[in-house]
Scaffold this motif. Structure first.
Motif, mmCIF file in Angstrom:
data_model
loop_
_atom_site.group_PDB
_atom_site.id
_atom_site.type_symbol
_atom_site.label_atom_id
_atom_site.label_comp_id
_atom_site.label_asym_id
_atom_site.label_seq_id
_atom_site.Cartn_x
_atom_site.Cartn_y
_atom_site.Cartn_z
ATOM 1 N N ARG A 32 0.838 -1.241 0.037
ATOM 2 C CA ARG A 32 -0.068 -0.010 -0.018
ATOM 3 C C ARG A 32 1.001 1.255 0.114
ATOM 4 O O ARG A 32 1.525 1.661 1.273
ATOM 5 C CB ARG A 32 -1.006 0.186 1.176
ATOM 6 N N LEU A 33 0.833 1.915 -1.034
ATOM 7 C CA LEU A 33 1.659 3.173 -1.266
ATOM 8 C C LEU A 33 1.196 4.273 -0.451
ATOM 9 O O LEU A 33 -0.008 4.655 -0.902
ATOM 10 C CB LEU A 33 1.942 3.604 -2.793
ATOM 11 N N ASP A 34 1.737 4.579 0.741
ATOM 12 C CA ASP A 34 1.360 5.291 1.754
ATOM 13 C C ASP A 34 1.407 6.678 1.310
ATOM 14 O O ASP A 34 0.485 7.630 1.635
ATOM 15 C CB ASP A 34 1.924 5.251 3.233
ATOM 16 N N ALA A 35 2.743 7.348 1.041
ATOM 17 C CA ALA A 35 3.065 8.609 0.814
ATOM 18 C C ALA A 35 4.322 8.821 0.043
ATOM 19 O O ALA A 35 5.201 7.979 0.088
ATOM 20 C CB ALA A 35 3.064 9.372 2.068
ATOM 21 N N VAL A 36 4.416 9.910 -0.697
ATOM 22 C CA VAL A 36 5.649 10.317 -1.352
ATOM 23 C C VAL A 36 5.980 11.327 -0.668
ATOM 24 O O VAL A 36 5.419 12.550 -0.599
ATOM 25 C CB VAL A 36 5.524 10.296 -2.940
ATOM 26 N N ILE A 37 7.233 11.225 -0.095
ATOM 27 C CA ILE A 37 7.821 12.480 0.731
ATOM 28 C C ILE A 37 9.005 13.076 -0.133
ATOM 29 O O ILE A 37 10.071 12.696 -0.526
ATOM 30 C CB ILE A 37 8.378 12.094 2.088
ATOM 31 N N THR A 38 8.847 14.412 -0.671
ATOM 32 C CA THR A 38 9.879 15.297 -1.221
ATOM 33 C C THR A 38 10.647 15.954 -0.221
ATOM 34 O O THR A 38 10.106 17.084 0.268
ATOM 35 C CB THR A 38 9.315 15.988 -2.399
ATOM 36 N N VAL A 39 11.792 16.078 -0.278
ATOM 37 C CA VAL A 39 12.785 16.570 0.506
ATOM 38 C C VAL A 39 13.508 17.830 -0.299
ATOM 39 O O VAL A 39 14.054 17.478 -1.352
ATOM 40 C CB VAL A 39 13.923 16.096 1.209
ATOM 41 N N VAL A 40 13.564 18.897 0.189
ATOM 42 C CA VAL A 40 13.902 20.320 -0.563
ATOM 43 C C VAL A 40 14.647 20.918 0.365
ATOM 44 O O VAL A 40 14.820 21.116 1.483
ATOM 45 C CB VAL A 40 12.620 21.245 -0.916
ATOM 46 N N ASP A 41 16.055 21.462 -0.478
ATOM 47 C CA ASP A 41 17.048 21.942 0.202
ATOM 48 C C ASP A 41 16.649 23.565 0.241
ATOM 49 O O ASP A 41 16.729 24.166 -0.858
ATOM 50 C CB ASP A 41 18.335 21.614 -0.388
ATOM 51 N N ALA A 42 16.152 24.225 1.118
ATOM 52 C CA ALA A 42 15.606 25.447 1.486
ATOM 53 C C ALA A 42 16.799 26.564 0.789
ATOM 54 O O ALA A 42 16.416 27.477 0.488
ATOM 55 C CB ALA A 42 15.094 25.762 2.726
#
Length: 346
Positions: free
Chosen positions: A133-143
Motif C-alpha cells: 500500500r503506497l502510503d505517501a511520497v515525501i519530497t525533501v527540498v534544500d531550502a
C-alpha cells in the motif's frame, strides 16, 4: 482543544493489515534524504522497517552512512531506480515480503536524480498493488539551494509535482525571504501542498508515516501509459545530461592538497559529492558531504581497513580530469603503520 506537540519518537498508530505500507523518499541531490531516513531508523520504536536505498554511481556510499540498518538493508543494483532497474525494484520488494521475519513498513530512498513517477506507478500497477500500500511520497527540498531553475533539472521539478508532502529542509541555512519565495513556488506547482519546515530533516514520524496521502485514482491515466510504454518514463537522465565520477584509493590524501582541490579546482558542474576519506595526517575515518557550494567533514573511527571512496555527481563532468586531480591529492606513500588502529587486518 489543546494543540498536540509531537516529538520525533511519538508512537505511530497501529498499521493497517491490508498490504505492507510503503513510503518513498525523494528529493534532489543533497537535499537531506539519507538524513531523513536515519531519523526514521533512529525513532521507529518497535516498527520493523525494511529499507531500499539506491544510488546514482557505482560506489554505495549511502549504505555506509546509514545507521542501524543491519539485516533490514536490501541492496538494489546501482543506477537510478526509475530508469534502469524497475524489474529489480519489484524483485527487491518480493525479497522483503518473503522474509520469515515480518516487516511492518518499507521505506525507499531514491537517488537525487530520480523522477519518482515510475516508482509510484510500479507500486500502483497490478503486480504490487494488492501486496503493498503506497502510503505517501515525501519530497525533501534544500531550502538554501533550491530555486525555480534548480540545476535546470526536469527530475527536480517532478519530485515536487508528484510528491504528497514536502519537507523544507535546512531552513537554518536559508534567509527568511528565500523560504517565503520557495513556499510560494511550491504552492504554485501544487496548490494546497503540505509543507513541513525542518532542520537536519527532523520531523515527527506520525506526520510522515502511515498518513495515507497517495491516491491511486489520481494516477489512472499514467498507469495506462506506463503499461504501454515504460521507456517514456525512464529517460530523464539523458535529458538532464547528468553523470557521475567515482574514485577509490588505498592511499591516503594529503589534507592540504585535498583542500586545494575543493577550493581551487572543483568544477561548478558538480552539484553533489559524498564519500569516506582517509587523510595521512589523521587516524580517523572522515565522512565527506558536499551539496552545492557547501561541504562538511565529520570524523569517527574506522571499522574497516582505511581507504578513500568518493562519488561526484553533476552535469557533463570530465571524468579523466577529476580523477587526475584527486590522484594529485594522494600522499606519496601509504602510511598504514603510522597509526596504531586496533583489529585492522594488516
Amino acid at each position: 482543544m489543546n494543540r498536540r506537540n509531537y516529538t520525533l519518537s511519538d508512537a505511530l498508530p497501529s498499521l493497517p493489515k491490508r498490504g505492507m505500507p510503503v513510503t518513498i523518499i525523494t528529493g534532489f541531490l543533497g537535499s537531506g534524504k539519507t538524513t531523513l531516513l536515519n531519523q526514521i531508523l533512529q525513532n521507529k520504536n518497535n516498527l520493523k522497517i525494511a529499507v531500499l536505498v539506491n544510488e546514482f554511481g557505482d560506489i554505495n556510499i549511502d549504505e555506509q552512512l546509514l545507521i542501524s540498518v543491519e539485516s533490514d538493508m536490501v541492496e538494489l543494483d546501482n543506477g537510478c531506480i526509475c530508469c534502469t532497474i524497475n524489474d529489480s525494484l519489484v524483485d527487491a520488494v518480493y525479497r522483503v515480503l518473503d522474509r520469515e521475519e515480518k516487516v511492518d513498513y518499507l521505506v525507499i530512498e531514491t537517488t537525487g536524480l530520480a523522477d519518482p513517477l515510475p516508482i509510484i506507478l510500479t507500486f500502483l500497477d497490478i503486480e504490487l498493488k494488492f501486496l503493498t500500500r503506497l502510503d505517501a511520497v515525501i519530497t525533501v527540498v534544500d531550502a538554501a539551494a533550491f530555486d525555480a531553475e534548480h540545476f535546470d533539472s526536469d527530475a527536480a521539478l517532478s519530485q515536487i509535482r508528484y510528491g504528497d508532502i514536502v519537507i523544507l529542509n535546512k531552513i537554518d541555512l536559508a534567509r527568511e525571504e528565500k523560504i517565503t519565495e520557495l513556499k510560494a513556488f511550491i504552492e504554485d506547482i501544487k496548490p494546497g501542498f503540505r509543507i513541513l519546515p525542518s532542520e537536519h530533516a527532523k520531523v515527527p514520524l506520525p506526520l510522515i508515516l502511515d498518513i495515507g496521502l497517495t491516491k491511486a485514482d489520481n494516477y489512472q491515466a499514467e498507469i495506462s501509459e506506463f503499461r504501454r510504454n515504460k521507456y517514456t518514463f525512464s529517460n530523464h537522465l539523458a535529458n538532464d545530461d547528468f553523470n557521475f565520477v567515482s574514485f577509490k584509493s588505498d592511499r591516503p590524501f594529503k589534507i592540504e592538497k585535498f583542500e586545494h582541490f575543493l577550493t581551487e579546482q572543483l568544477s561548478n558542474n558538480i552539484f553533489r559529492a559524498k564519500g569516506i576519506l582517509w587523510f595521512q595526517e589523521s587516524p580517523s575515518r572522515h565522512i565527506f558531504q558536499l551539496s552545492g557550494p557547501r561541504y562538511d567533514l565529520q570524523a569517527d573511527d574506522w571499522k574497516t581497513q582505511p581507504k578513500n571512496e568518493l562519488v561526484f555527481i553533476g552535469r557533463n563532468l570530465d571524468e579523466s580530469l577529476i580523477k587526475q586531480q584527486l590522484n594529485d591529492c594522494l600522499a606519496e606513500l601509504a602510511v598504514r603503520n603510522k597509526f596504531s588502529l586496533p583489529n585492522l587486518p594488516w
